[in-house]
Design a protein around this motif. Structure first.
Motif, short mmCIF file in Angstrom:
data_model
loop_
_atom_site.label_atom_id
_atom_site.label_comp_id
_atom_site.label_asym_id
_atom_site.label_seq_id
_atom_site.Cartn_x
_atom_site.Cartn_y
_atom_site.Cartn_z
N THR A 58 40.53 48.06 31.66
CA THR A 58 39.75 47.67 32.75
C THR A 58 39.46 46.89 33.48
O THR A 58 40.33 45.47 32.78
N ALA A 59 38.93 47.29 33.80
CA ALA A 59 39.44 45.69 35.47
C ALA A 59 38.68 46.92 37.14
O ALA A 59 37.71 47.71 37.00
N GLY A 60 38.35 46.13 37.52
CA GLY A 60 37.78 46.65 38.92
C GLY A 60 38.49 45.82 40.57
O GLY A 60 39.20 45.33 40.14
N GLY A 61 37.76 46.47 41.67
CA GLY A 61 38.75 46.32 43.01
C GLY A 61 40.00 46.92 43.34
O GLY A 61 40.44 47.51 42.18
N ALA A 62 40.92 46.19 43.61
CA ALA A 62 42.12 46.14 44.16
C ALA A 62 42.99 46.67 43.10
O ALA A 62 43.28 45.95 42.11
N ILE A 63 44.34 47.49 42.77
CA ILE A 63 44.67 47.53 41.87
C ILE A 63 46.47 48.37 42.49
O ILE A 63 46.12 48.75 42.98
N SER A 64 46.97 47.90 41.31
CA SER A 64 48.82 48.71 41.94
C SER A 64 48.61 48.99 40.97
O SER A 64 49.28 48.91 39.58
N LEU A 65 49.07 50.38 41.31
CA LEU A 65 48.99 51.81 40.08
C LEU A 65 50.26 51.30 39.59
O LEU A 65 51.07 51.99 38.88
#
Length: 291
Positions: free
Chosen positions: A123-130
């Motif tokens: 779980t996390a929100g906002g920008a992400i580095s896949l």
């Protein structure tokens, strides 16, 4: 290809600040790194590094070679990842916490029963580095700048409106000035934006309570502590089960829930998950009958 090991050692060393750092990343000795670099320089008849203080810096030829080894090894890594994905039956997914707990989790067992694909959630929100996290996909509300390199698949438009427990509504419906507005630090303008969109004249400086996360805000509304701005599809189950009501209805927020991928063309398991999300979420809108 001759000296493939030496090219790999160069690739790692070129992204490190020293031979020692590269040795640590490669789990070999400093001397082994130096030996492989010298072997490659001899093979190419080029100098690839020069020393500047304690740092090993790339020569112009080294910078050019780094460009091509980055392409080669990143492509190889991507290819291996795709091969393994085709033969595994699970996906690593990042999802916004509130959407995970209030909508996605209750439905994953049915998805697994129909597809045999295991969804492993973080779980996390906002920008992400896949790429850096090793995740396959991410489910997000599109309220931030999304990396243009990602493929964005829309899942469902977001609808918003005030939600509160039936018991609390019976308590305040004849005296709306007594209503407690529940706010979330992750969506601080939710009430103001809803009031503007619906042209409602609300006294937003009246009694209020703020929570650190949207999930707690919705839970407080369910527990009868006040009214919160709910988001479809996050509140659909609570509305169907009567834990929440929405006496003022819902309006579109202008945002969507989306699925982010670093693959322009989804892998087979990713496509199955995307199609399931779109089909299931399409039923979770205010003008639909069920979900």
């Amino acid at each position: 290809m001759r000296h493939l090991k030496a090219f790999h050692v160069f690739h790692i060393t070129a992204g490190s600040s020293s031979y020692s750092e590269a040795a640590g990343r490669l789990h070999i000795t400093h001397g082994a790194v130096s030996k492989q670099i010298k072997l490659l320089e001899s093979h190419l008849s080029l100098t690839l590094f020069y020393k500047q203080g304690r740092r090993m810096c790339l020569t112009q030829e080294g910078e050019l070679l780094k460009h091509y080894t980055d392409i080669a090894f990143n492509t190889l890594e991507s290819g291996v990842k795709k091969l393994t994905q085709e033969h595994r039956r699970y996906l690593e997914i990042s999802c916004e916490p509130t959407l995970t707990m209030r909508w996605l989790m209750p439905r994953l067992s049915l998805f697994f029963q129909h597809t045999g694909i295991d969804i492993r959630l973080s779980t996390a929100g906002g920008a992400i580095s896949l790429d850096k996290t090793g995740l396959s996909l991410a489910i997000r509300r599109d309220d931030f700048d999304i990396n243009p390199e990602y493929t964005v698949s829309r899942l469902v438009p977001e609808w918003v409106g005030p939600v509160l427990s039936p018991q609390y509504w019976n308590k305040v419906k004849n005296t709306p000035e007594m209503m407690v507005f529940l706010h979330s630090e992750t969506r601080p303008l939710a009430w103001k934006e809803w009031a503007t969109a619906t042209q409602q004249k609300l006294t937003l400086n009246q009694s209020s309570q703020s929570f650190g996360h949207f999930y707690f805000c919705l839970q407080a509304a369910t527990d009868g502590l006040g009214a919160a701005i709910g988001s479809y599809p996050l509140v659909v189950d609570d509305l169907k089960n009567g834990r929440l009501i929405a006496p003022f209805g819902f309006v579109r927020s202008g945002h969507h829930y989306v699925l982010l991928s670093h693959n322009e063309k989804p892998e087979p398991n990713e496509l199955i998950f995307l199609n399931w999300l779109q089909k299931t979420m399409a039923l979770c809108q205010p003008d639909q009958n069920g979900c």
